[in-house]
Design an enzyme around this catalytic site. Structure first.
Site, mmCIF file in Angstrom:
data_model
loop_
_atom_site.group_PDB
_atom_site.id
_atom_site.type_symbol
_atom_site.label_atom_id
_atom_site.label_comp_id
_atom_site.label_asym_id
_atom_site.label_seq_id
_atom_site.Cartn_x
_atom_site.Cartn_y
_atom_site.Cartn_z
ATOM 1 C CG ASN A 157 -14.277 30.265 -26.849
ATOM 2 O OD1 ASN A 157 -14.346 29.482 -27.777
ATOM 3 N ND2 ASN A 157 -14.202 31.564 -27.048
ATOM 4 C CG HIS A 167 -20.360 26.454 -27.954
ATOM 5 N ND1 HIS A 167 -21.235 25.490 -27.520
ATOM 6 C CD2 HIS A 167 -19.119 25.917 -27.767
ATOM 7 C CE1 HIS A 167 -20.583 24.421 -27.129
ATOM 8 N NE2 HIS A 167 -19.279 24.655 -27.248
ATOM 9 C CG HIS A 189 -20.480 25.934 -23.220
ATOM 10 N ND1 HIS A 189 -19.770 26.433 -24.277
ATOM 11 C CD2 HIS A 189 -19.683 25.005 -22.643
ATOM 12 C CE1 HIS A 189 -18.594 25.831 -24.348
ATOM 13 N NE2 HIS A 189 -18.503 24.965 -23.372
ATOM 14 C CD GLN A 206 -10.264 19.521 -18.419
ATOM 15 O OE1 GLN A 206 -10.823 19.705 -17.333
ATOM 16 N NE2 GLN A 206 -10.964 19.430 -19.545
#
Ligand code: AMP
Length: 278
Positions: A33, A35, A38, A62
């Site tokens: 996902n 953006h 990243h 996690q």
């Protein structure tokens, strides 16, 4: 488009070929996902390495019970297009059975000193899961350089210490937080915000900035914290923490040494985190 690699044998082949050509491997682990935050990590790796690899893996170990593992946004096609735009060479996207072949996987335990504060306090076991998956990713990809965002500053420090403690032959690079125009730190979880929550969301960054400014001016942290909590609550947040910590070991800030103000708060369904340097 970057090549998508989904099996360990294919990964080892691709990495082996790059190594045979004498290429340095740069690595950016993500949960997808993607953006601009990243993508900035891939851009930071690119000038330092001839081959860049990103991983996309939503890591179950996690997430705590009741957290958003199932709801976590998955958008592989758009992610591949975004990675193509920054010249990422290939994407390691393992199935969960490849990452965790055992029903009861070996797990790392992060030392309390680093894990039992800030996000670790409200997300018990979270950093054990992060360290476990990153160690697995490092042993699969064997990168020369790995880039992590300062947005998850506690995670970055924990992973640095892990790499040092296990003498891992990888250099870790921290990259600055990428923000929206109004200051909100980019996050995959910002997509959980509705329109009015999104309008209120930059308050977290503003509170951190005000607190850091106050500390720089010699104001008392307890008073600044109370003021920050008030401001967050008035904007509709449920604050989790607002802390001032050493940027070297998350301990008490020391005079003349780098420190940061850290904050986490719920806004609707989203738990937002952010931090700023003093
Ligand atoms: P995630 O996909 O949320 O696990 O994040 C993958 C990597 O991207 C981590 O190293 C994060 O710290 C980093 N990251 C996430 N958001 C940002 C941002 N706004 N700016 C810089 N790095 C980020």
């Amino acid at each position: 488009m970057p090549r998508v690699v989904e099996s360990l044998s294919e990964l080892h082949q691709a990495i082996g070929r790059a190594r045979d050509r004498g290429r340095r491997i740069g690595f950016v682990p993500t949960m997808g996902n993607l953006h601009r935050g990243h993508l900035s990590l891939v851009e930071a790796a690119a000038p330092r390495c001839e081959t860049t690899v990103a991983s996309i893996f939503v890591n179950p170990t996690q997430f705590g019970p009741g957290e958003d593992f199932d709801a976590y946004p998955r958008s592989l096609e758009a992610d591949l297009e975004a990675l193509a735009s920054v010249g990422c060479d290939f994407v390691w996207a393992p199935p969960v059975e490849t990452m965790y072949p055992l029903k009861q996987p070996f797990m790392l335990r992060v030392p309390e000193r680093l894990a039992d504060c800030l996000c670790g306090r409200s997300r018990p076991g979270h950093f054990d899961g992060v360290a476990t998956v990153v160690l697995r990713l490092f042993s699969q990809v064997a990168p020369d350089l790995a880039v992590f965002g300062e947005k998850d500053f506690q995670q970055l420090l924990i992973l640095r210490q892990m790499a040092r403690d296990f003498s891992l032959p990888v250099e870790l690079l921290g990259a600055p937080i990428v923000r929206e125009d109004d200051g909100l730190a980019m996050s995959s979880r910002n997509g959980y915000l509705d329109e009015s929550e999104r309008a209120a969301a930059p308050t977290l960054y503003r509170v951190l900035e005000t607190t850091a400014k106050g500390l720089n001016a010699g104001e008392d942290f307890t008073a600044l914290k109370a003021q920050g909590f008030d401001e967050l609550e008035s904007a509709g947040f449920r604050p989790d923490y607002l802390e001032w910590r050493s940027a070297e070991d998350l301990g008490k800030p020391r005079a003349g040494r780098p420190s940061r103000v850290f904050g986490a708060a719920w806004l609707g369904r989203a738990r937002l985190i952010d931090n700023v340097p003093l």
